[in-house]
Write a protein that holds these residues in place. Structure first.
Motif, short mmCIF file in Angstrom:
data_model
loop_
_atom_site.label_atom_id
_atom_site.label_comp_id
_atom_site.label_asym_id
_atom_site.label_seq_id
_atom_site.Cartn_x
_atom_site.Cartn_y
_atom_site.Cartn_z
N CYS A 298 -65.97 -29.37 7.00
CA CYS A 298 -64.79 -28.54 6.75
C CYS A 298 -63.53 -29.38 6.52
O CYS A 298 -62.63 -28.97 5.79
CB CYS A 298 -64.59 -27.51 7.85
SG CYS A 298 -63.89 -28.16 9.37
N ASP A 299 -63.48 -30.58 7.11
CA ASP A 299 -62.31 -31.43 6.88
C ASP A 299 -62.21 -31.88 5.43
O ASP A 299 -61.12 -31.99 4.87
CB ASP A 299 -62.35 -32.66 7.79
CG ASP A 299 -61.94 -32.34 9.22
OD1 ASP A 299 -61.18 -31.36 9.41
OD2 ASP A 299 -62.40 -33.03 10.15
N SER A 300 -63.35 -32.13 4.79
CA SER A 300 -63.32 -32.55 3.38
C SER A 300 -62.83 -31.42 2.49
O SER A 300 -62.15 -31.66 1.48
CB SER A 300 -64.70 -33.03 2.93
OG SER A 300 -65.65 -31.98 3.00
N ARG A 302 -60.66 -29.07 3.56
CA ARG A 302 -59.24 -28.99 3.86
C ARG A 302 -58.46 -30.05 3.09
O ARG A 302 -57.32 -29.81 2.64
CB ARG A 302 -59.01 -29.17 5.36
CG ARG A 302 -59.54 -28.01 6.20
CD ARG A 302 -59.46 -28.30 7.69
NE ARG A 302 -58.10 -28.58 8.12
CZ ARG A 302 -57.72 -29.73 8.68
NH1 ARG A 302 -58.60 -30.71 8.88
NH2 ARG A 302 -56.46 -29.90 9.04
N LYS A 303 -59.05 -31.23 2.92
CA LYS A 303 -58.35 -32.30 2.21
C LYS A 303 -58.30 -32.08 0.71
O LYS A 303 -57.54 -32.75 0.01
CB LYS A 303 -59.01 -33.65 2.55
CG LYS A 303 -58.71 -34.08 3.98
CD LYS A 303 -59.38 -35.37 4.37
CE LYS A 303 -59.02 -35.72 5.82
NZ LYS A 303 -59.66 -36.96 6.29
N ARG A 310 -55.02 -33.69 8.80
CA ARG A 310 -55.59 -34.45 9.92
C ARG A 310 -56.97 -33.90 10.26
O ARG A 310 -57.19 -32.70 10.31
CB ARG A 310 -54.66 -34.32 11.13
CG ARG A 310 -55.14 -34.99 12.39
CD ARG A 310 -54.06 -34.89 13.47
NE ARG A 310 -54.57 -35.31 14.76
CZ ARG A 310 -55.10 -34.51 15.65
NH1 ARG A 310 -55.22 -33.22 15.37
NH2 ARG A 310 -55.52 -34.95 16.83
N ASP A 311 -57.94 -34.80 10.49
CA ASP A 311 -59.29 -34.38 10.85
C ASP A 311 -59.27 -33.59 12.15
O ASP A 311 -58.58 -33.96 13.11
CB ASP A 311 -60.21 -35.60 11.01
CG ASP A 311 -60.56 -36.24 9.68
OD1 ASP A 311 -60.31 -35.61 8.64
OD2 ASP A 311 -61.08 -37.38 9.69
N ILE A 312 -60.06 -32.51 12.18
CA ILE A 312 -60.16 -31.73 13.40
C ILE A 312 -61.59 -31.70 13.94
O ILE A 312 -61.84 -31.17 15.01
CB ILE A 312 -59.70 -30.27 13.17
CG1 ILE A 312 -60.57 -29.60 12.10
CG2 ILE A 312 -58.23 -30.22 12.80
CD1 ILE A 312 -60.39 -28.10 12.04
N THR A 433 -59.72 -21.66 7.67
CA THR A 433 -60.81 -22.49 8.15
C THR A 433 -61.36 -21.93 9.45
O THR A 433 -60.60 -21.58 10.35
CB THR A 433 -60.34 -23.95 8.36
OG1 THR A 433 -59.96 -24.51 7.10
CG2 THR A 433 -61.44 -24.80 8.98
N THR A 435 -64.23 -23.10 12.35
CA THR A 435 -65.11 -24.19 12.77
C THR A 435 -65.30 -24.16 14.27
O THR A 435 -64.65 -23.38 14.98
CB THR A 435 -64.56 -25.56 12.32
OG1 THR A 435 -65.57 -26.55 12.50
CG2 THR A 435 -63.30 -25.94 13.09
#
Length: 629
Positions: A298-300, A302-303, A310-312, A433, A435
């Protein structure tokens, strides 16, 4: 005894405080409680469970996504076809919203197919809640136990209650676990599966013959047996996606979101650029809201909206191994909540074999995680302490690793202290998001995500959430005795190597397998086995039939050999080597169904072999240390 007194005193206080002074017995929720009208619920159920309903073809689903525009967008586009993403699609479409879903690989290709196979409230989290006076953790257990019963009710053919035995080697443990598991019963309230109880050492060994009575200077004093749920995780996930499709969602596997689309001002996300990984072609799909349910990835996503995000995600690796059925009896699991090094270890009967695990360690995010040999050896070491049989590395039929997408807490020292609760947020307009969380609570996670999406996009659903009252496809009207109809009314017509068609009985093991895997749709699979001469088993010792390959290609979006051996059947997880032996026939049938040419068949074989290499059976182990030979 101080610890026991603390536990006993905390039981009532913690339960009462967690819900503001009231003990909730988790009564079933009606559709009207969620804002859903009875007529709408009835219409949705009829649409999903219509015996003549046909799942829209993949090309039709793709066209529905291609056909969107900035002026005519979907309400919600879900990125990620795991348990949560498929749950979001089902929740949203049954509220009357226009929904699409894309999944880079296959439904349940990631974490959702690599779980512990348990549907549970979290015994360990309950212990932490009491001793650390953590009421947040206690609320999680309350909620998970409520959802546990809901999952089992919504997919009765794929889920069932499983008794789990906790061995006790001194009388303190007997009392401690008895009180703790009675508290677990209390917290479950009306959603209780069965009451926990104590068994003497003699009774315990009768129930679990491989359980050690003596060892390392200790004697078994008895066991406490409690109940949790068990599931066929990947088939449940595929069922969710297919149910969403029948309800009207455009779901597309092997379709990757490669970038996000923004409005002219560059402020709000209005869609995604999608690549169909089967054809290589790209297209734009527009939606009022994107729900990011990409699990560990999910961080990819978001980016794509903000490179500086920021990575979560704090990824945690969970390794499991499959052992022969003689390691555990058919109807009883073994769970040790705390081993000598503080970890949990279990052995559970699953689909005719024994699944054992697990590890919980920090890892890096990869598409195909592999278990390390030391993790496999740790599990073998841990279970050998509790068994009276020799535990051998050569008995490992399959071993796999899954990545848990835990929401990161910077102050946490290890991943076990990170809460398994989920988080829903919108850190960029138009991108919601979801997660964290766990399989057990996928339905309520999806509900929270859809609520957030409705708020973000100012959407206008026709009703509230009704998924607590919707069984997945194959579940409505299913009965545990349904397999008898298959045995009595169908034959397995098999083609010999010389081309002769010979009849075979629909044996009980095969009939039960089909009934539990496909629910009320099992007769369709049996009809293919009988009428199209696809009644042979794919692998010796396993009930999977050739007919299943054809059925899944036609009715479950099975687009590759890996899709079948890993997610439609569970052969790759149950026995890596047997899956390898079944591959040529699986590819042959899929090639006939999907009109593959020779190069595609060769490509499928190569990819499937590479995939199976990531499952560390005894034959492709990295090394032997001589400890479990």
């Amino acid at each position: 005894m101080t610890r026991l007194r603390r536990l006993g005193a905390a039981v009532g206080a913690a339960v009462v405080t967690a819900y503001g002074g009231a003990i909730l017995l988790s009564l079933p929720v009606s559709a009207s409680d969620h804002g859903g009208g009875a007529s709408h619920l009835t219409a949705v159920r009829e649409k999903i469970h219509d015996p003549f309903a046909v799942l829209p073809a993949r090309d039709v689903q793709r066209s529905a996504l291609v056909g969107t525009s900035a002026a005519n967008p979907l309400d919600i586009l879900v990125i990620g076809g795991g348990a949560t993403g498929s749950g979001v699609a089902l929740d949203a479409v049954t509220r009357g919203l226009r929904v699409g879903l894309v999944e880079r690989e296959d439904f349940s290709s990631g974490t959702s197919s690599r779980s512990t196979k348990l549907i549970h409230g979290g015994v360990r989290y309950l212990e932490k809640a009491v001793f650390k006076v953590d009421y947040g953790q206690l609320k999680l257990v309350f909620h998970a136990l409520e959802e546990r019963k809901q999952v089992i009710d919504n997919a009765p053919h794929l889920c069932h209650a499983l008794p789990c035995m906790t061995p006790c080697f001194d009388w303190f443990e007997v009392v401690y676990y008895w009180i703790g598991l009675k508290m677990y019963d209390l917290v479950a309230g009306a959603r209780l599966l069965h009451l926990s109880r104590y068994y003497s050492a003699k009774e315990s060994v009768e129930l679990f013959p491989t359980l050690a009575k003596e060892g390392k200077g200790r004697s078994l004093r008895g066991t406490v047996v409690y109940y949790d749920g068990q599931m066929n995780d990947a088939r449940l996930n595929v069922g969710l996606a297919c149910t969403a499709a029948l309800a009207g969602a455009a779901v597309l596997n092997h379709a990757e979101a490669v970038s996000l689309l923004k409005d002219d001002a560059g402020e709000r996300i209005i869609g995604a650029r999608i690549r169909d990984n089967l054809t290589g072609k790209e297209f734009d799909t527009y939606a009022k809201v994107i729900v990011n349910a990409a699990g560990p990835f999910c961080d990819s996503v978001r980016k794509m909206a903000d490179r500086s995000a920021r990575d979560i995600i704090s990824p945690s690796s969970g390794v499991h191994i499959i052992l022969p059925d003689y390691y555990s009896p058919e109807g009883m699991g073994l769970i040790v909540p705390k081993t000598k090094d503080g970890r949990v270890v279990f052995m559970l009967p699953w689909l005719g074999r024994t699944v054992a695990g697990t590890t919980d360690s920090s890892t890096t995010i990869t598409f195909l995680p592999e278990p390390h040999e030391d993790e496999i050896q740790f599990i073998l070491d841990a279970i050998s302490d509790y068994l009276n049989v020799k535990v051998r590395r050569t008995d490992v039929l399959s071993a796999w690793s899954g990545i848990r997408p835990l929401a990161m807490d910077p102050t946490a020292k290890n991943t076990e202290s990170i809460s398994r609760d989920h988080v829903v947020f919108e850190d960029h307009p138009g991108l919601v998001t979801i997660t964290g969380g766990k399989w057990t609570t996928y339905r309520s996670m999806a509900e929270d995500a859809v609520n957030a999406a409705i708020k973000s996009g100012k959407l206008t659903p026709t009703t509230g959430c009704i998924t607590n009252n919707i069984r997945i496809v194959g579940g409505e009207g299913w009965d545990p005795a349904s397999f008898t109809i298959l045995s009595q009314q169908y034959m397995r017509m098999k083609v010999t190597y010389r081309g002769k068609v010979v009849p075979g009985v629909m044996d009980t093991a095969t009939a039960k397998h089909l009934s539990h895997a496909y629910g009320t749709l099992a007769e369709q699979v049996a009809a293919i086995a009988q009428n199209e001469n696809l009644g042979k088993r794919l692998a010796h010792g396993y009930p999977f039939l050739e007919a299943e390959v054809a059925y899944c290609a036609r009715h479950e979006y099975c687009e590759s050999a890996i899709d079948f051996i890993a997610r439609r059947s569970r052969l790759a997880f149950l026995d890596t080597d047997a899956a390898g032996r079944a591959l040529p026939r699986v590819i042959q049938i899929l090639a006939s169904e999907h009109k593959w040419d020779k190069s595609r068949r060769k490509e499928e074989m190569q990819k499937a072999k590479e995939f199976l290499e990531t499952f560390k059976s005894s034959k492709n182990a990295q090394f032997y240390d001589g400890k479990h030979n």
